[in-house]
Design a protein around this motif. Structure first.
Motif, PDB file in Angstrom:
ATOM      1  N   VAL A  95      16.537  18.091  -7.066  1.00  0.00           N
ATOM      2  CA  VAL A  95      15.377  18.780  -7.646  1.00  0.00           C
ATOM      3  C   VAL A  95      14.289  17.780  -8.047  1.00  0.00           C
ATOM      4  CG1 VAL A  95      14.603  20.241  -9.593  1.00  0.00           C
ATOM      5  CG2 VAL A  95      16.728  20.767  -8.410  1.00  0.00           C
ATOM      6  N   LEU A  96      14.662  16.520  -8.303  1.00  0.00           N
ATOM      7  CA  LEU A  96      13.688  15.471  -8.647  1.00  0.00           C
ATOM      8  C   LEU A  96      12.614  15.333  -7.574  1.00  0.00           C
ATOM      9  CD1 LEU A  96      15.446  12.240 -10.011  1.00  0.00           C
ATOM     10  CD2 LEU A  96      13.836  13.689 -11.220  1.00  0.00           C
ATOM     11  N   LYS A  97      13.005  15.576  -6.309  1.00  0.00           N
ATOM     12  CA  LYS A  97      12.099  15.399  -5.160  1.00  0.00           C
ATOM     13  C   LYS A  97      11.475  13.996  -5.166  1.00  0.00           C
ATOM     14  CE  LYS A  97      10.839  20.159  -4.068  1.00  0.00           C
ATOM     15  NZ  LYS A  97      11.745  20.957  -4.895  1.00  0.00           N
ATOM     16  N   ILE A  98      12.335  12.986  -4.967  1.00  0.00           N
ATOM     17  CA  ILE A  98      11.861  11.592  -4.927  1.00  0.00           C
ATOM     18  C   ILE A  98      11.135  11.389  -3.604  1.00  0.00           C
ATOM     19  CG2 ILE A  98      12.554   9.162  -5.037  1.00  0.00           C
ATOM     20  CD1 ILE A  98      15.203  10.187  -6.367  1.00  0.00           C
ATOM     21  N   ARG A  99       9.822  11.175  -3.684  1.00  0.00           N
ATOM     22  CA  ARG A  99       9.009  11.090  -2.466  1.00  0.00           C
ATOM     23  C   ARG A  99       8.120   9.851  -2.516  1.00  0.00           C
ATOM     24  NH1 ARG A  99       7.259  17.478  -2.395  1.00  0.00           N
ATOM     25  NH2 ARG A  99       9.226  18.289  -1.577  1.00  0.00           N
ATOM     26  N   TRP A 100       8.196   9.083  -1.429  1.00  0.00           N
ATOM     27  CA  TRP A 100       7.352   7.890  -1.265  1.00  0.00           C
ATOM     28  C   TRP A 100       6.737   7.905   0.126  1.00  0.00           C
ATOM     29  CZ3 TRP A 100       6.589   3.645  -4.662  1.00  0.00           C
ATOM     30  CH2 TRP A 100       7.315   3.696  -5.861  1.00  0.00           C
TER      31      TRP A 100
ATOM     32  N   LEU B  21      19.036   8.497  -6.126  1.00  0.00           N
ATOM     33  CA  LEU B  21      18.332   7.584  -7.034  1.00  0.00           C
ATOM     34  C   LEU B  21      18.231   6.168  -6.472  1.00  0.00           C
ATOM     35  CD1 LEU B  21      19.471   8.576 -10.651  1.00  0.00           C
ATOM     36  CD2 LEU B  21      17.159   8.698  -9.710  1.00  0.00           C
ATOM     37  N   GLN B  22      19.151   5.831  -5.566  1.00  0.00           N
ATOM     38  CA  GLN B  22      19.068   4.505  -4.928  1.00  0.00           C
ATOM     39  C   GLN B  22      17.796   4.398  -4.080  1.00  0.00           C
ATOM     40  OE1 GLN B  22      20.918   1.845  -5.309  1.00  0.00           O
ATOM     41  NE2 GLN B  22      22.672   2.635  -6.423  1.00  0.00           N
ATOM     42  N   PHE B  23      17.297   5.534  -3.595  1.00  0.00           N
ATOM     43  CA  PHE B  23      16.042   5.549  -2.845  1.00  0.00           C
ATOM     44  C   PHE B  23      14.879   5.187  -3.773  1.00  0.00           C
ATOM     45  CE2 PHE B  23      12.447   8.339  -1.175  1.00  0.00           C
ATOM     46  CZ  PHE B  23      12.058   7.448  -0.189  1.00  0.00           C
ATOM     47  N   GLU B  24      14.878   5.797  -4.972  1.00  0.00           N
ATOM     48  CA  GLU B  24      13.841   5.467  -5.965  1.00  0.00           C
ATOM     49  C   GLU B  24      13.910   3.989  -6.348  1.00  0.00           C
ATOM     50  OE1 GLU B  24      10.864   5.821  -9.033  1.00  0.00           O
ATOM     51  OE2 GLU B  24      11.273   6.859  -7.146  1.00  0.00           O
ATOM     52  N   LEU B  25      15.120   3.495  -6.586  1.00  0.00           N
ATOM     53  CA  LEU B  25      15.297   2.081  -6.936  1.00  0.00           C
ATOM     54  C   LEU B  25      14.855   1.183  -5.782  1.00  0.00           C
ATOM     55  CD1 LEU B  25      16.329  -0.102  -8.881  1.00  0.00           C
ATOM     56  CD2 LEU B  25      18.627   0.244  -7.931  1.00  0.00           C
ATOM     57  N   GLY B  26      15.235   1.557  -4.570  1.00  0.00           N
ATOM     58  CA  GLY B  26      14.881   0.760  -3.392  1.00  0.00           C
ATOM     59  C   GLY B  26      13.378   0.672  -3.185  1.00  0.00           C
TER      60      GLY B  26
ATOM     61  N   LYS C 284       0.823  -1.229   0.000  1.00  0.00           N
ATOM     62  CA  LYS C 284       0.000   0.000   0.000  1.00  0.00           C
ATOM     63  C   LYS C 284       0.851   1.270   0.000  1.00  0.00           C
ATOM     64  CE  LYS C 284      -3.858  -2.266   2.374  1.00  0.00           C
ATOM     65  NZ  LYS C 284      -4.649  -2.326   3.620  1.00  0.00           N
ATOM     66  N   LEU C 285       1.817   1.315  -0.876  1.00  0.00           N
ATOM     67  CA  LEU C 285       2.703   2.483  -0.985  1.00  0.00           C
ATOM     68  C   LEU C 285       2.096   3.519  -1.933  1.00  0.00           C
ATOM     69  CD1 LEU C 285       6.124   0.633  -1.309  1.00  0.00           C
ATOM     70  CD2 LEU C 285       5.392   2.006   0.638  1.00  0.00           C
ATOM     71  N   LYS C 286       2.457   4.786  -1.710  1.00  0.00           N
ATOM     72  CA  LYS C 286       2.063   5.881  -2.606  1.00  0.00           C
ATOM     73  C   LYS C 286       3.339   6.639  -2.983  1.00  0.00           C
ATOM     74  CE  LYS C 286      -2.397   5.197  -1.647  1.00  0.00           C
ATOM     75  NZ  LYS C 286      -3.272   4.521  -2.603  1.00  0.00           N
ATOM     76  N   THR C 287       3.287   7.363  -4.095  1.00  0.00           N
ATOM     77  CA  THR C 287       4.451   8.146  -4.500  1.00  0.00           C
ATOM     78  C   THR C 287       3.989   9.437  -5.162  1.00  0.00           C
ATOM     79  OG1 THR C 287       6.564   8.077  -5.695  1.00  0.00           O
ATOM     80  CG2 THR C 287       4.680   7.041  -6.780  1.00  0.00           C
ATOM     81  N   GLN C 288       4.899  10.382  -5.311  1.00  0.00           N
ATOM     82  CA  GLN C 288       4.573  11.634  -5.997  1.00  0.00           C
ATOM     83  C   GLN C 288       5.229  11.657  -7.376  1.00  0.00           C
ATOM     84  OE1 GLN C 288       5.316  14.972  -3.348  1.00  0.00           O
ATOM     85  NE2 GLN C 288       3.483  14.509  -2.165  1.00  0.00           N
ATOM     86  N   LYS C 289       4.663  12.460  -8.233  1.00  0.00           N
ATOM     87  CA  LYS C 289       5.049  12.483  -9.648  1.00  0.00           C
ATOM     88  C   LYS C 289       6.505  12.908  -9.856  1.00  0.00           C
ATOM     89  CE  LYS C 289       3.460  14.448 -14.041  1.00  0.00           C
ATOM     90  NZ  LYS C 289       2.498  15.371 -14.683  1.00  0.00           N
ATOM     91  N   ILE C 290       7.153  12.241 -10.819  1.00  0.00           N
ATOM     92  CA  ILE C 290       8.515  12.610 -11.244  1.00  0.00           C
ATOM     93  C   ILE C 290       8.516  12.688 -12.767  1.00  0.00           C
ATOM     94  CG2 ILE C 290      10.910  11.835 -11.459  1.00  0.00           C
ATOM     95  CD1 ILE C 290      10.725  10.571  -8.731  1.00  0.00           C
TER      96      ILE C 290
ATOM     97  N   LEU D  98      11.136   6.691 -19.511  1.00  0.00           N
ATOM     98  CA  LEU D  98      11.249   6.387 -18.076  1.00  0.00           C
ATOM     99  C   LEU D  98      10.103   7.054 -17.300  1.00  0.00           C
ATOM    100  CD1 LEU D  98      13.216   4.953 -16.073  1.00  0.00           C
ATOM    101  CD2 LEU D  98      14.407   7.118 -15.849  1.00  0.00           C
ATOM    102  N   SER D  99       9.834   8.322 -17.618  1.00  0.00           N
ATOM    103  CA  SER D  99       8.739   9.052 -16.962  1.00  0.00           C
ATOM    104  C   SER D  99       7.393   8.422 -17.277  1.00  0.00           C
ATOM    105  CB  SER D  99       8.728  10.523 -17.417  1.00  0.00           C
ATOM    106  OG  SER D  99       9.922  11.160 -17.052  1.00  0.00           O
ATOM    107  N   SER D 100       7.226   7.985 -18.521  1.00  0.00           N
ATOM    108  CA  SER D 100       5.969   7.365 -18.951  1.00  0.00           C
ATOM    109  C   SER D 100       5.713   6.051 -18.204  1.00  0.00           C
ATOM    110  CB  SER D 100       6.009   7.117 -20.459  1.00  0.00           C
ATOM    111  OG  SER D 100       4.920   6.340 -20.866  1.00  0.00           O
ATOM    112  N   LYS D 101       6.772   5.233 -18.082  1.00  0.00           N
ATOM    113  CA  LYS D 101       6.625   3.951 -17.379  1.00  0.00           C
ATOM    114  C   LYS D 101       6.342   4.185 -15.896  1.00  0.00           C
ATOM    115  CE  LYS D 101       7.682   1.448 -21.033  1.00  0.00           C
ATOM    116  NZ  LYS D 101       6.566   0.907 -21.828  1.00  0.00           N
ATOM    117  N   ARG D 102       6.980   5.204 -15.329  1.00  0.00           N
ATOM    118  CA  ARG D 102       6.737   5.508 -13.906  1.00  0.00           C
ATOM    119  C   ARG D 102       5.329   6.040 -13.704  1.00  0.00           C
ATOM    120  NH1 ARG D 102       7.025   8.680  -9.247  1.00  0.00           N
ATOM    121  NH2 ARG D 102       8.440   7.835  -7.652  1.00  0.00           N
ATOM    122  N   ARG D 103       4.854   6.852 -14.667  1.00  0.00           N
ATOM    123  CA  ARG D 103       3.506   7.414 -14.545  1.00  0.00           C
ATOM    124  C   ARG D 103       2.454   6.312 -14.454  1.00  0.00           C
ATOM    125  NH1 ARG D 103       3.406  10.147 -19.023  1.00  0.00           N
ATOM    126  NH2 ARG D 103       4.920  11.580 -18.124  1.00  0.00           N
TER     127      ARG D 103
END
Length: 379
Positions: free
Chosen positions: A106-111, A134-139, A11-17, A37-42
């Motif tokens: 600036v990406l503001k990787i947020r989960w 970016l390791q946070f996004e991958l993790g 039940k994770l949520k994330t913000q747009k990148i 990459l953005s399209s697949k993440r979206r």
């Protein structure tokens, strides 16, 4: 035999990148890859955030005919992860460049977190955690991937025990890889706080939980053969795996203090359930050899342990109570038999045999895939 169901990790949520708006592409090939990459993440964002409604028929068509929601999300993650691995690799080659470091922040990787109680007390929605790495996004993407494999394993449990056990083992492999290879890279990050999912210890706990669940499914297959001595050992092997998870989770509170009580309750309740089943089968196997006094002693001990702390969730409580009622009925039957026929002395608790654990499952190793395409940045 049923297992406790705990879907929270998924039940994770994330913000747009939008990667192409942040990383400066030197050529059209790099720009296209960042857009892809953005399209697949979206696609993942819209699914887990439930921000776009599509019919089941359209979702099935987009995913190539997959009907399960967990399978559909797995399909999206399997398209995203190789592209993300490639970005992580190429950004890593120029990671000491100040401009690239700035871009990543600036990406503001947020989960969000599904295993932290504080995440659910915000009126505007879940609390988000940010780590500029970016390791946070991958993790987090891999944590979600493991959770979705585990969800799929639960979905197929009623129709295919072998496939279910295999999927639980695959999920264990993802979390094992995450704990050893990805999340240790975040230890040096200067984030003021991090969610449980971003710590190696919690991924180790999840790996052990998935292994315990894989073994619990395997026990169900073994129950068809009815070898009570073996079943006692296999159920106690499940107990040992949940116990290992509990020990690591306790130490994880030093790394991350904010861990939900429900997560802890799931581990301790699962352990209690399989301990009851282990003692029940052990008593059964000893009864066959004619030791009714020992059998009664084991069942009494099983009930004492099983009734110490009932789960908070109603469905878990009902399942544990069902097991307690079954053991109680057996105990009553054997006590009656002993009173009128055998009159055997009941051994003291420290004279009773202890179940011997047997672990027969191992994780299936996760091997990351990287889409090897050159990425060139303007730096």
């Amino acid at each position: 035999m049923a297992m406790l169901y705990f879907p929270d990790p998924a039940k994770l949520k994330t913000q747009k990148i939008v990667f192409e708006d942040i990383y400066p592409a030197r050529d059209s090939g790099t720009l296209e890859q960042l857009k892809e990459l953005s399209s697949k993440r979206r696609a993942i964002e819209e699914s887990i955030n439930e921000s776009r409604f599509i019919t089941e028929a359209i979702a099935r068509e987009i995913s190539g005919g997959l009907t399960s929601h967990a399978e559909q999300d797995l399909h999206k993650l399997e398209q995203y992860l190789p592209l993300l691995e490639n970005l992580v690799y190429h950004v890593g080659l120029v990671s000491d460049n100040p401009q690239i470091v700035r871009c990543t922040s600036v990406l503001k990787i947020r989960w969000s977190s599904a295993l932290s109680p504080s995440s659910f007390f915000f009126l505007t929605g879940p609390k988000f955690f940010q780590i500029d790495n970016l390791q946070f996004e991958l993790g987090m993407a891999l944590f979600l991937y493991g959770a979705m494999i585990r969800e799929w394993a639960s979905e197929v449990l009623s129709v295919d025990l072998v496939q279910s056990a295999t999927l639980f083992r695959k999920a264990a492999g993802v979390y094992h890889y995450l704990a050893l290879e990805v999340l240790p890279c975040l230890l040096s990050s200067s984030a003021p706080e991090r969610q449980p999912e971003a710590t190696s210890s919690v991924s180790s706990v999840m790996s052990l939980i998935c292994l315990a669940e894989a073994q619990a499914v395997t026990v169900r297959k073994a129950e068809e053969k009815g070898n009570t001595g073996l079943l006692a050992k296999l159920h106690f092997g499940v107990v040992q795996l949940f116990d290992e998870a509990h020990v690591i989770l306790h130490s994880a509170t030093k790394e991350c203090k904010d861990i939900s009580a429900r997560f802890v309750d799931f581990i301790s309740s699962s352990k209690a359930l399989h301990e009851l089943r282990s003692y029940k089968y052990l008593a059964d196997s000893i009864k066959v050899s004619g030791q009714i006094g020992v059998t009664i002693g084991i069942l009494r001990l099983a009930l004492t342990n099983g009734q110490k702390k009932m789960p908070g969730q109603e469905s878990w409580r009902l399942l544990l109570k069902e097991e307690i009622d079954e053991v109680s009925a057996l105990l009553k039957k054997y006590e009656h038999e002993n009173d009128f026929v055998w009159r055997e002395k009941i051994p003291l608790q420290d004279e009773l045999p202890i179940p011997e654990g047997k672990k027969i499952v191992s994780h299936i190793a996760y091997h990351p895939q990287r889409w090897e395409r050159a990425l060139v940045f303007k730096i």
